[in-house]
Design a protein around this motif. Structure first.
Motif, PDB file in Angstrom:
ATOM      1  N   UNK A 114       0.826  -1.203   0.000  1.00  0.00           N
ATOM      2  CA  UNK A 114       0.000   0.000   0.000  1.00  0.00           C
ATOM      3  C   UNK A 114       0.866   1.261   0.000  1.00  0.00           C
ATOM      4  N   UNK A 115       0.341   2.371  -0.532  1.00  0.00           N
ATOM      5  CA  UNK A 115       1.117   3.629  -0.492  1.00  0.00           C
ATOM      6  C   UNK A 115       1.206   4.163   0.928  1.00  0.00           C
ATOM      7  N   UNK A 116       2.327   4.769   1.258  1.00  0.00           N
ATOM      8  CA  UNK A 116       2.516   5.329   2.594  1.00  0.00           C
ATOM      9  C   UNK A 116       2.032   6.773   2.673  1.00  0.00           C
ATOM     10  N   UNK A 117       1.887   7.404   1.516  1.00  0.00           N
ATOM     11  CA  UNK A 117       1.403   8.784   1.440  1.00  0.00           C
ATOM     12  C   UNK A 117       0.191   8.835   0.533  1.00  0.00           C
ATOM     13  N   UNK A 118      -0.912   9.383   1.031  1.00  0.00           N
ATOM     14  CA  UNK A 118      -2.134   9.441   0.229  1.00  0.00           C
ATOM     15  C   UNK A 118      -2.724  10.845   0.277  1.00  0.00           C
ATOM     16  N   UNK A 119      -3.611  11.106  -0.664  1.00  0.00           N
ATOM     17  CA  UNK A 119      -4.299  12.389  -0.728  1.00  0.00           C
ATOM     18  C   UNK A 119      -5.675  12.247  -0.067  1.00  0.00           C
ATOM     19  N   UNK A 120      -5.965  13.104   0.908  1.00  0.00           N
ATOM     20  CA  UNK A 120      -7.259  13.064   1.587  1.00  0.00           C
ATOM     21  C   UNK A 120      -7.830  14.479   1.657  1.00  0.00           C
ATOM     22  N   UNK A 121      -9.139  14.564   1.723  1.00  0.00           N
ATOM     23  CA  UNK A 121      -9.806  15.855   1.834  1.00  0.00           C
ATOM     24  C   UNK A 121     -10.464  15.952   3.205  1.00  0.00           C
ATOM     25  N   UNK A 122      -9.983  16.834   4.085  1.00  0.00           N
ATOM     26  CA  UNK A 122     -10.579  16.969   5.417  1.00  0.00           C
ATOM     27  C   UNK A 122     -12.041  17.418   5.320  1.00  0.00           C
TER      28      UNK A 122
END
Length: 394
Positions: A114-122
């Motif tokens: 799995x990726x260790x850095x992801x894009x999320x929207x608070x």
């Protein structure tokens, strides 16, 4: 006579293929977690239909939280569920003495990929931010299920092979508890397998800026369908000619009635001709969710995921539906799809609404539905025979 020989040869082939150890392990794994998907299907159905019919506002939001929690514990962790169960079943079917270790290494290896850095929207924010050390449902849910299957099979096979190398085994003798002895015995294989997959994951990240889950989801996503739909909606609203036949509403309405594989046709065909109590029982449970295009119960309960008998109609019926729908639209026998309808809209109603209220779309869907049932029927009969032979051989 010739047709019966062809059917007989096909059923023999399907029975042998179904008993191939990897396919059998997939069947066993999906059968194990099937109750979770049936529960998820019911939760999604209740959330998106029953609750919306009788509730509104904050009360609706609060009630739907119940279904959301169930989905989070089932569909949204699909890959984390399937990888270790596949590892366990495959190692057990291969006669490996420590199947639990195979399950552990399978799940751990999946997380490694799995990726260790992801894009999320608070919540409340308009722009996404980058976050580290987070596992998102998008990376461990249904979109990553294929990754879970691949890792479950690959990691287990490699792990079992490495454990057969005697020089890598650590034997502490008979004076320690068995569980401790087993854990030390697989210590080096654990290290080697997970380190190897971590190296692959690191290469994908550092050199190609991607990961296994992203590669798989990129290959199967079709954003073009959404673009086509927005163009159609804009043209229809402006009173202009609608430009695109194929779009995000057209495909499910005419190619996936009841869900992927147009499985509502399979369920009806099963009710009509099947004599197998197991498939008929699953079909009864799956029918109501299937009406609303929720077909996880039939996909995993009927075990389509490993079933060679169902492979042909599962691909053929949707393709035929799309061809008929396309031809009917191109020949102006019905309107283009111009309305982005909810994905839970039942067949027949979906065609009517998606085409902006064209009743002819219902007739087109009826034709596709009827042909789909006829196509599924012989394969349902063959599946009955294959299941009988499989059970007899086991």
């Amino acid at each position: 006579m010739g047709d019966s020989k062809v059917v007989e040869k096909f059923t023999i082939f399907a029975s042998k293929l179904g008993n191939e150890i990897h396919l059998r392990s997939l069947r066993d794994a999906f059968a194990t977690i099937m109750p979770l998907y049936i529960l998820a299907g019911l939760a999604v159905l209740i959330n998106n239909t029953v609750f919306q019919w009788v509730l509104s506002g904050d009360t609706l939001t609060g009630a739907q939280y119940w279904g959301t929690l169930i989905v989070n514990g089932t569909l949204n962790i699909s890959s984390l569920l399937i990888a270790p169960v596949i590892g366990y079943m495959l190692s057990q079917n291969k006669g490996y003495e420590n199947p639990l270790a195979a399950a552990v290494v399978s799940m751990a290896t999946l997380v490694v990929m799995m990726p260790n850095t992801i894009s999320i929207t608070p919540m409340g924010a308009e722009e996404a931010v980058m976050a580290q050390g987070v596992l998102s449902f998008g990376n461990i849910g249904t979109g990553a299920m294929f990754a879970g299957v691949i890792i479950g099979l690959a990691a287990t096979e490699i792990f079992i092979w490495v454990t057969t190398i005697r020089k890598l085994q650590i034997n502490l003798g008979d004076s320690i508890p068995p569980a401790v002895g087993k854990s030390f015995n697989v210590l080096v294989p654990f290290i080697l397998v997970m380190s190897g997959f971590a190296l692959i994951s690191a290469v994908l990240n550092n050199l190609f800026h991607t990961d296994l889950v992203h590669i798989i989801t990129t290959l199967i996503q079709e954003p073009l369908l959404i673009v086509n739909m927005t163009q159609n909606m804009a043209a229809f609203a402006a009173g202009e000619a609608v430009p695109n036949i194929i779009n995000v509403a057209f495909v499910p309405a005419f190619g996936m009635m009841g869900g992927s594989g147009s499985t509502i046709c399979l369920l009806i065909a099963t009710f009509l001709v099947s004599k197998n109590m197991a498939t008929k029982s699953v079909s009864k449970m799956a029918f109501v969710p299937g009406l609303f295009n929720i077909n996880e119960p039939v996909i995993f309960g009927y075990s389509i995921v490993y079933n060679v008998c169902m492979l042909i109609p599962f691909v053929l019926v949707p393709a035929l539906g799309l061809i008929i729908g396309y031809a009917a639209t191109a020949m102006h026998l019905m309107n283009e799809c111009v309305v982005y309808i909810p994905w839970t809209t039942p067949p027949l109603l979906s065609g009517y609404l998606a085409t902006g209220g064209d009743w002819r779309a219902i007739l087109v869907q009826l034709v596709i539905l009827s042909l789909g049932i006829l196509i599924y029927i012989p394969f349902v009969k063959m599946n009955d025979i294959v299941m009988e032979r499989t059970m007899a051989e086991e």
